[in-house]
Design a protein around this motif. Structure first.
Motif, PDB file in Angstrom:
ATOM      1  N   HIS A   1       7.813  20.315  -3.841  1.00 43.15           N
ATOM      2  CA  HIS A   1       8.299  20.069  -2.563  1.00 43.15           C
ATOM      3  C   HIS A   1       7.038  19.306  -1.621  1.00 43.15           C
ATOM      4  N   GLU A   2       5.716  19.818  -2.042  1.00 43.72           N
ATOM      5  CA  GLU A   2       4.679  19.230  -1.301  1.00 43.72           C
ATOM      6  C   GLU A   2       4.608  17.906  -1.854  1.00 43.72           C
ATOM      7  N   LEU A   3       4.913  17.371  -2.975  1.00 49.88           N
ATOM      8  CA  LEU A   3       4.967  15.553  -3.169  1.00 49.88           C
ATOM      9  C   LEU A   3       6.102  14.919  -2.577  1.00 49.88           C
ATOM     10  N   THR A   4       7.195  15.740  -2.499  1.00 49.82           N
ATOM     11  CA  THR A   4       8.436  15.056  -1.933  1.00 49.82           C
ATOM     12  C   THR A   4       8.217  15.039  -0.354  1.00 49.82           C
ATOM     13  N   VAL A   5       7.588  15.810   0.452  1.00 48.01           N
ATOM     14  CA  VAL A   5       7.337  15.718   1.804  1.00 48.01           C
ATOM     15  C   VAL A   5       6.180  14.750   2.009  1.00 48.01           C
ATOM     16  N   THR A   6       5.209  14.759   1.066  1.00 45.11           N
ATOM     17  CA  THR A   6       4.049  13.869   1.249  1.00 45.11           C
ATOM     18  C   THR A   6       4.615  12.280   1.414  1.00 45.11           C
ATOM     19  N   ALA A   7       5.538  12.138   0.019  1.00 44.29           N
ATOM     20  CA  ALA A   7       6.013  10.760  -0.008  1.00 44.29           C
ATOM     21  C   ALA A   7       6.862  10.331   0.975  1.00 44.29           C
ATOM     22  N   MET A   8       7.945  11.148   1.619  1.00 45.90           N
ATOM     23  CA  MET A   8       8.489  10.906   2.967  1.00 45.90           C
ATOM     24  C   MET A   8       7.776  10.672   4.200  1.00 45.90           C
TER      25      MET A   8
ATOM     26  N   VAL B   1       0.788  -0.933   0.182  1.00 54.68           N
ATOM     27  CA  VAL B   1       0.041   0.048   0.012  1.00 54.68           C
ATOM     28  C   VAL B   1       0.991   1.266   0.078  1.00 54.68           C
ATOM     29  N   VAL B   2       1.972   1.262   0.765  1.00 53.16           N
ATOM     30  CA  VAL B   2       3.018   2.434   0.490  1.00 53.16           C
ATOM     31  C   VAL B   2       3.563   2.426  -0.859  1.00 53.16           C
ATOM     32  N   MET B   3       3.820   1.412  -1.329  1.00 52.22           N
ATOM     33  CA  MET B   3       4.206   1.439  -2.721  1.00 52.22           C
ATOM     34  C   MET B   3       3.424   1.992  -3.686  1.00 52.22           C
ATOM     35  N   ALA B   4       1.746   1.454  -3.470  1.00 56.69           N
ATOM     36  CA  ALA B   4       0.853   1.965  -4.374  1.00 56.69           C
ATOM     37  C   ALA B   4       0.646   3.534  -4.217  1.00 56.69           C
ATOM     38  N   ALA B   5       0.712   4.218  -3.204  1.00 60.99           N
ATOM     39  CA  ALA B   5       0.991   5.414  -2.928  1.00 60.99           C
ATOM     40  C   ALA B   5       1.928   6.304  -3.420  1.00 60.99           C
ATOM     41  N   LEU B   6       3.129   5.777  -3.358  1.00 59.33           N
ATOM     42  CA  LEU B   6       4.140   6.573  -3.735  1.00 59.33           C
ATOM     43  C   LEU B   6       4.322   6.310  -5.345  1.00 59.33           C
ATOM     44  N   SER B   7       3.905   5.302  -5.857  1.00 59.58           N
ATOM     45  CA  SER B   7       3.774   5.087  -7.289  1.00 59.58           C
ATOM     46  C   SER B   7       2.825   6.136  -8.077  1.00 59.58           C
ATOM     47  N   ASN B   8       1.797   6.565  -7.122  1.00 56.84           N
ATOM     48  CA  ASN B   8       1.148   7.705  -7.755  1.00 56.84           C
ATOM     49  C   ASN B   8       1.772   9.140  -7.845  1.00 56.84           C
ATOM     50  N   ILE B   9       2.695   9.240  -6.466  1.00 58.31           N
ATOM     51  CA  ILE B   9       3.129  10.522  -6.240  1.00 58.31           C
ATOM     52  C   ILE B   9       4.496  10.570  -7.221  1.00 58.31           C
ATOM     53  N   PHE B  10       5.479   9.544  -7.232  1.00 56.54           N
ATOM     54  CA  PHE B  10       6.636  10.018  -8.032  1.00 56.54           C
ATOM     55  C   PHE B  10       6.413  10.193  -9.555  1.00 56.54           C
ATOM     56  N   PRO B  11       5.572   9.688 -10.345  1.00 56.31           N
ATOM     57  CA  PRO B  11       5.436   9.995 -11.758  1.00 56.31           C
ATOM     58  C   PRO B  11       4.802  11.672 -11.871  1.00 56.31           C
ATOM     59  N   LYS B  12       4.053  12.084 -10.722  1.00 62.82           N
ATOM     60  CA  LYS B  12       3.798  13.485 -10.995  1.00 62.82           C
ATOM     61  C   LYS B  12       4.921  14.322 -10.551  1.00 62.82           C
ATOM     62  N   ALA B  13       5.840  13.848  -9.625  1.00 62.39           N
ATOM     63  CA  ALA B  13       6.995  14.796  -9.446  1.00 62.39           C
ATOM     64  C   ALA B  13       7.852  14.866 -10.655  1.00 62.39           C
ATOM     65  N   LEU B  14       7.902  13.814 -11.513  1.00 63.59           N
ATOM     66  CA  LEU B  14       8.492  13.934 -12.752  1.00 63.59           C
ATOM     67  C   LEU B  14       8.113  14.914 -13.563  1.00 63.59           C
TER      68      LEU B  14
ATOM     69  N   GLN C   1      15.594  13.988  -3.620  1.00 60.46           N
ATOM     70  CA  GLN C   1      15.039  13.507  -2.104  1.00 60.46           C
ATOM     71  C   GLN C   1      13.688  12.651  -2.660  1.00 60.46           C
ATOM     72  N   ILE C   2      12.979  13.273  -3.495  1.00 57.45           N
ATOM     73  CA  ILE C   2      11.842  12.183  -3.865  1.00 57.45           C
ATOM     74  C   ILE C   2      12.167  10.930  -4.516  1.00 57.45           C
ATOM     75  N   THR C   3      13.084  10.915  -5.346  1.00 57.11           N
ATOM     76  CA  THR C   3      13.610   9.620  -6.059  1.00 57.11           C
ATOM     77  C   THR C   3      14.143   8.609  -4.943  1.00 57.11           C
ATOM     78  N   SER C   4      14.848   9.441  -4.101  1.00 61.33           N
ATOM     79  CA  SER C   4      15.563   8.542  -3.107  1.00 61.33           C
ATOM     80  C   SER C   4      14.413   7.782  -2.177  1.00 61.33           C
ATOM     81  N   THR C   5      13.607   8.645  -1.886  1.00 58.52           N
ATOM     82  CA  THR C   5      12.464   8.095  -1.282  1.00 58.52           C
ATOM     83  C   THR C   5      11.737   6.898  -1.775  1.00 58.52           C
ATOM     84  N   TYR C   6      11.426   7.247  -3.150  1.00 57.43           N
ATOM     85  CA  TYR C   6      10.741   6.089  -4.119  1.00 57.43           C
ATOM     86  C   TYR C   6      11.542   4.841  -3.848  1.00 57.43           C
ATOM     87  N   LEU C   7      12.764   4.890  -3.952  1.00 55.16           N
ATOM     88  CA  LEU C   7      13.642   3.884  -3.920  1.00 55.16           C
ATOM     89  C   LEU C   7      13.923   3.107  -2.738  1.00 55.16           C
TER      90      LEU C   7
END
Length: 285
Positions: A90-97, A51-64, A244-250
């Protein structure tokens, strides 16, 4: 006008080319790493990880996508617009973290928040449809929004009295506003820059001389077009947030390769400072 804009963009790009090259290289690396991370994800992972991966898989492409938009604005000569888009990054990054740190509960809340936001938007459209010249949602459409909202409440295990309280991040029980989320993940030192970026997003008064695009001007004028000044901060801030957000996703399912890849991107983001400042110190094109 188009010919003049083309000439300006070519001269501006020449000045800032090293910074564009560096950020676009980082973006390409981040995209490739993100794709590999998604393809290699173990579908048999435990439910919380999924479920964490599902959430971040929505956030990361938006960040790109937002990073691409920032690059486009800078190429066009709009550093203040780029800074405003960094606010979203920044909002996407902090949310993912935050989701990575806190786990399953906020991940589910983040995913479910869409249904409350969608229902609220649908009701607003119907309320103002006539004057806004929008097509109203039908009764059956609204019933569908109601059903999805009710199902979301069942998954959450609690009632959301107002749809706005079900939107992100208000849907959280522990940290219900963005400032609290920032603080929770030790990113509150970015708050001054976040507020700075917000000035160009909202209608707050901002004297013309305070615009990034006016940072090298010898006299105050009303800037209504492009400028090749003030790119350094958007470049540096975007590079940091992208790393930061790429590192978080990985880090959802870390291994040695992903740790190394994250370290490389973070090192590249550190290098942007010197690159951007060198371009800024060049004689204005």
């Amino acid at each position: 006008m188009r010919e003049a804009a083309k000439g300006f963009e070519e001269r501006s790009f020449e000045r800032w080319k090293p910074a564009f090259d560096h950020l676009e290289m980082m973006l390409a690396i981040a995209q490739e790493l993100g794709e590999a991370n998604a393809n290699e994800f173990d579908q048999d992972a435990d439910e919380s990880t999924q479920v964490v991966m599902a959430a971040l898989s929505n956030i990361f492409p938006k960040a790109l996508l937002v990073t691409n938009e920032i690059i486009c604005l800078l190429k066009g000569g709009f550093p203040d617009g780029a800074l405003a888009r960094w606010r979203s990054l920044h909002e996407l990054t902090v949310t993912a973290m935050y989701i990575l740190q806190e786990g399953r509960e906020p991940a589910i809340a983040y995913i479910l928040s869409f249904h409350f936001a969608a229902r609220r938007a649908a009701l607003q459209i119907n309320e103002h449809a006539e004057l806004a010249r929008l097509e109203k949602f039908s009764k059956s459409d609204l019933e569908g929004f109601d059903t999805r909202r009710n199902e979301a409440e069942k998954v959450l295990g609690r009632k959301i009295e107002k749809d706005k309280d079900g939107e992100w991040p208000a849907i959280n029980l522990k940290h219900r506003d963005f400032a609290a989320i920032e603080k929770r993940v030790d990113m509150d030192h970015w708050r001054p820059r976040y507020k700075w970026a917000s000035q160009h997003t909202h209608a707050d008064l901002k004297p013309v001389g305070n615009l990034l695009g006016m940072s090298e001007s010898e006299k105050a004028v009303n800037l209504v077009g492009a400028s090749n000044s003030g790119f350094a901060d958007p470049f540096m801030m975007t590079a940091i947030s992208l790393a930061q957000i790429t590192s978080t996703y990985l880090s959802v399912t870390p291994n040695l390769d992903r740790v190394v890849h994250s370290s490389v991107l973070l090192k590249l983001s550190d290098e942007m400072s010197e690159i951007a400042m060198k371009s800024q110190n060049k004689k204005n094109a």
